[in-house]
Design a protein around this motif. Structure first.
Motif, PDB file in Angstrom:
ATOM      1  N   VAL A   1      -4.970   7.059  -0.442  1.00 49.69           N
ATOM      2  CA  VAL A   1      -5.451   5.776  -0.958  1.00 49.69           C
ATOM      3  C   VAL A   1      -6.958   5.743  -0.781  1.00 49.69           C
TER       4      VAL A   1
ATOM      5  N   GLY B   1      -4.560  -1.084  -6.276  1.00 53.79           N
ATOM      6  CA  GLY B   1      -4.960   0.052  -5.471  1.00 53.79           C
ATOM      7  C   GLY B   1      -5.532   1.162  -6.315  1.00 53.79           C
TER       8      GLY B   1
ATOM      9  N   TYR C   1      -5.717   5.108  -5.983  1.00 56.08           N
ATOM     10  CA  TYR C   1      -5.159   6.239  -5.261  1.00 56.08           C
ATOM     11  C   TYR C   1      -5.700   7.520  -5.863  1.00 56.08           C
TER      12      TYR C   1
ATOM     13  N   GLU D   1       0.816  -1.219   0.000  1.00 59.47           N
ATOM     14  CA  GLU D   1       0.000   0.000   0.000  1.00 59.47           C
ATOM     15  C   GLU D   1       0.847   1.264   0.000  1.00 59.47           C
TER      16      GLU D   1
ATOM     17  N   ASP E   1      -8.785   2.859  -2.180  1.00 60.67           N
ATOM     18  CA  ASP E   1      -9.165   1.446  -2.132  1.00 60.67           C
ATOM     19  C   ASP E   1      -7.919   0.622  -2.403  1.00 60.67           C
ATOM     20  N   LEU E   2      -7.820  -0.522  -1.744  1.00 61.01           N
ATOM     21  CA  LEU E   2      -6.725  -1.436  -2.046  1.00 61.01           C
ATOM     22  C   LEU E   2      -7.219  -2.854  -1.853  1.00 61.01           C
TER      23      LEU E   2
ATOM     24  N   THR F   1      -1.475  -6.717  -5.355  1.00 61.47           N
ATOM     25  CA  THR F   1      -2.476  -5.735  -4.962  1.00 61.47           C
ATOM     26  C   THR F   1      -2.893  -4.888  -6.153  1.00 61.47           C
TER      27      THR F   1
END
Length: 155
Positions: free
Chosen positions: A86, A146, A148, A66, A88-89, A144
């Protein structure tokens, strides 16, 4: 073409910011290894970051990936004008991590230009960032995706 030694590495700045602003991440031992325009990598030791069955704790794997959104933002965007967050991850754990791990992510130049332009014009812009987390043997232990956002500082 620019020689790699001429490309600024923002890893020391990222590490200083993390230590000051997010001490829990610093306490895990998460460190930016490299942070340059369009690329960031981080690492975290397995020592001190284990769980109840002897592998790296899932939250540590999440964190090492992250933080790349912030690292890549520091290296790719003007910090005096913008800051990242951020939104969502998502993480997929693929193998247990029993060694130190390294996370890496890239952001292409077209996205950097688009996000900079949009954030300057409307105050914010979203960007996606995929990261891969590997163990000391190069085995992928997590991936991952993400979402951002780059936001303009209020004037």
């Amino acid at each position: 073409m620019t020689d790699a030694s001429e490309v600024p590495d923002f890893a020391p700045a990222v590490n200083g910011a993390v230590e000051a602003a997010i001490p829990v991440v610093h306490g895990m031992g998460v460190r930016a290894v490299e942070a340059r325009r369009g690329y960031a990598s981080s690492m975290v030791p397995v020592a001190g970051n284990g769980n109840h069955f002897g592998v790296m704790y899932a939250g540590v794997l999440f964190t090492v990936a992250e933080m790349l959104g912030g690292a890549i933002a520091v290296a790719s965007f003007d910090g005096a004008a913008f800051y990242p967050l951020v939104k969502d991850l998502r993480i997929k754990f693929t193998r247990p991590a029993t060694t130190d791990v390294r996370a890496e992510a890239t952001l292409d130049e077209d996205t950097i230009v688009r996000v900079t332009r949009e954030a300057a014009e409307v105050g914010k812009s979203d960007f996606a960032l995929d990261a891969t987390v590997t163990d000391a043997d190069g085995v992928v232990v997590a991936v991952t995706t993400g979402l951002y956002q780059l936001r303009a500082h209020r004037k």
